[in-house]
Design a protein around this motif. Structure first.
Motif, PDB file in Angstrom:
ATOM      1  N   THR A  75       9.930   9.394   1.943  1.00 26.55           N
ATOM      2  CA  THR A  75       9.425  10.749   2.148  1.00 26.55           C
ATOM      3  C   THR A  75       8.046  10.659   2.778  1.00 26.55           C
ATOM      4  N   THR A  76       7.853  11.382   3.881  1.00 29.72           N
ATOM      5  CA  THR A  76       6.554  11.409   4.550  1.00 29.72           C
ATOM      6  C   THR A  76       5.944  12.785   4.378  1.00 29.72           C
ATOM      7  N   ASP A  77       4.747  12.823   3.817  1.00 29.87           N
ATOM      8  CA  ASP A  77       4.022  14.074   3.608  1.00 29.87           C
ATOM      9  C   ASP A  77       2.661  13.977   4.282  1.00 29.87           C
ATOM     10  N   THR A  78       2.195  15.124   4.771  1.00 31.54           N
ATOM     11  CA  THR A  78       0.839  15.221   5.303  1.00 31.54           C
ATOM     12  C   THR A  78       0.039  16.082   4.340  1.00 31.54           C
ATOM     13  N   PRO A  79      -1.042  15.564   3.807  1.00 34.67           N
ATOM     14  CA  PRO A  79      -1.830  16.373   2.870  1.00 34.67           C
ATOM     15  C   PRO A  79      -2.468  17.570   3.571  1.00 34.67           C
ATOM     16  N   ASP A  80      -2.783  18.593   2.789  1.00 31.45           N
ATOM     17  CA  ASP A  80      -3.430  19.776   3.336  1.00 31.45           C
ATOM     18  C   ASP A  80      -4.813  19.417   3.859  1.00 31.45           C
ATOM     19  N   PRO A  81      -5.254  20.101   4.936  1.00 32.34           N
ATOM     20  CA  PRO A  81      -6.601  19.840   5.454  1.00 32.34           C
ATOM     21  C   PRO A  81      -7.662  20.233   4.433  1.00 32.34           C
ATOM     22  N   VAL A  82      -8.732  19.469   4.389  1.00 35.37           N
ATOM     23  CA  VAL A  82      -9.825  19.716   3.451  1.00 35.37           C
ATOM     24  C   VAL A  82     -10.915  20.499   4.173  1.00 35.37           C
ATOM     25  N   ASN A  83     -11.335  21.622   3.588  1.00 31.67           N
ATOM     26  CA  ASN A  83     -12.389  22.440   4.181  1.00 31.67           C
ATOM     27  C   ASN A  83     -13.706  21.674   4.222  1.00 31.67           C
ATOM     28  N   PRO A  84     -14.479  21.866   5.287  1.00 28.94           N
ATOM     29  CA  PRO A  84     -15.781  21.195   5.353  1.00 28.94           C
ATOM     30  C   PRO A  84     -16.748  21.789   4.332  1.00 28.94           C
ATOM     31  N   THR A  85     -17.595  20.937   3.791  1.00 26.70           N
ATOM     32  CA  THR A  85     -18.610  21.385   2.838  1.00 26.70           C
ATOM     33  C   THR A  85     -19.957  20.860   3.289  1.00 26.70           C
ATOM     34  N   GLY A  86     -20.995  21.325   2.656  1.00 23.36           N
ATOM     35  CA  GLY A  86     -22.328  20.862   2.999  1.00 23.36           C
ATOM     36  C   GLY A  86     -23.024  21.838   3.925  1.00 23.36           C
ATOM     37  N   PRO A  87     -24.255  21.504   4.306  1.00 19.84           N
ATOM     38  CA  PRO A  87     -25.018  22.404   5.169  1.00 19.84           C
ATOM     39  C   PRO A  87     -24.381  22.553   6.549  1.00 19.84           C
ATOM     40  N   LEU A  88     -24.529  23.738   7.135  1.00 28.81           N
ATOM     41  CA  LEU A  88     -23.933  24.021   8.438  1.00 28.81           C
ATOM     42  C   LEU A  88     -24.432  23.094   9.546  1.00 28.81           C
TER      43      LEU A  88
END
Length: 149
Positions: A75-88
């Motif tokens: 089974t091949t899965d792609t994890p959900d994208p991770v939102n960027p964090t930290g200062p802009l």
């Protein structure tokens, strides 16, 4: 005159006002191109700051080792994208800018970028895939009317 006619329905007057503001009734190519450039710049900014994930999600393959002669199931899965964090300011890099620019240029011509995007990035791409080709079309119509004369 149609725009200022108070007997016309409000929706029609709003549509005519928007048509005038965006392209001068199809006669001002520079106005439509300026709006297109502004829309693309805003879309690139949103993509760089919030639309692109922190890292490229890498597909992972899992499965069970089977005995000799048995069928193997992977089974091949792609994890959900991770939102960027930290200062802009830390999010603005040349790599993120280049990816955002590719996404936006593809959206002007109705193509999907194929890039994994965050939720904000997905909705931003959808909106730009509707709005930016309209602005490009208005600019083309204005240029056509100038050349035709």
């Amino acid at each position: 005159m149609r725009r200022n006619d108070t007997t016309r329905p409000q929706g029609e007057r709003a549509l005519l006002t928007a048509y005038w503001a965006l392209s001068g009734y199809g006669l001002r190519a520079t106005r439509a191109l300026v709006w297109l450039g502004a829309a693309m710049a805003a879309t690139v900014a949103v993509m760089v700051l919030w639309g692109l994930p922190v890292d490229e999600p890498k597909p992972t393959t899992t499965g069970r080792q089977a005995a000799v002669g048995h069928q193997v199931t992977l089974t091949t899965d792609t994890p959900d994208p991770v939102n960027p964090t930290g200062p802009l300011p830390d999010r603005v890099t040349s790599e993120r800018f280049e990816k955002a620019l590719r996404v936006v240029i593809n959206s002007v011509v109705f193509r999907s970028s194929g890039q994994d995007l965050t939720t904000i990035g997905t909705y931003t791409e959808m909106i730009s895939r509707l709005a930016e080709p309209v602005l490009l079309g208005l600019a083309i119509l204005a240029v056509r009317s100038r050349v035709k004369r």
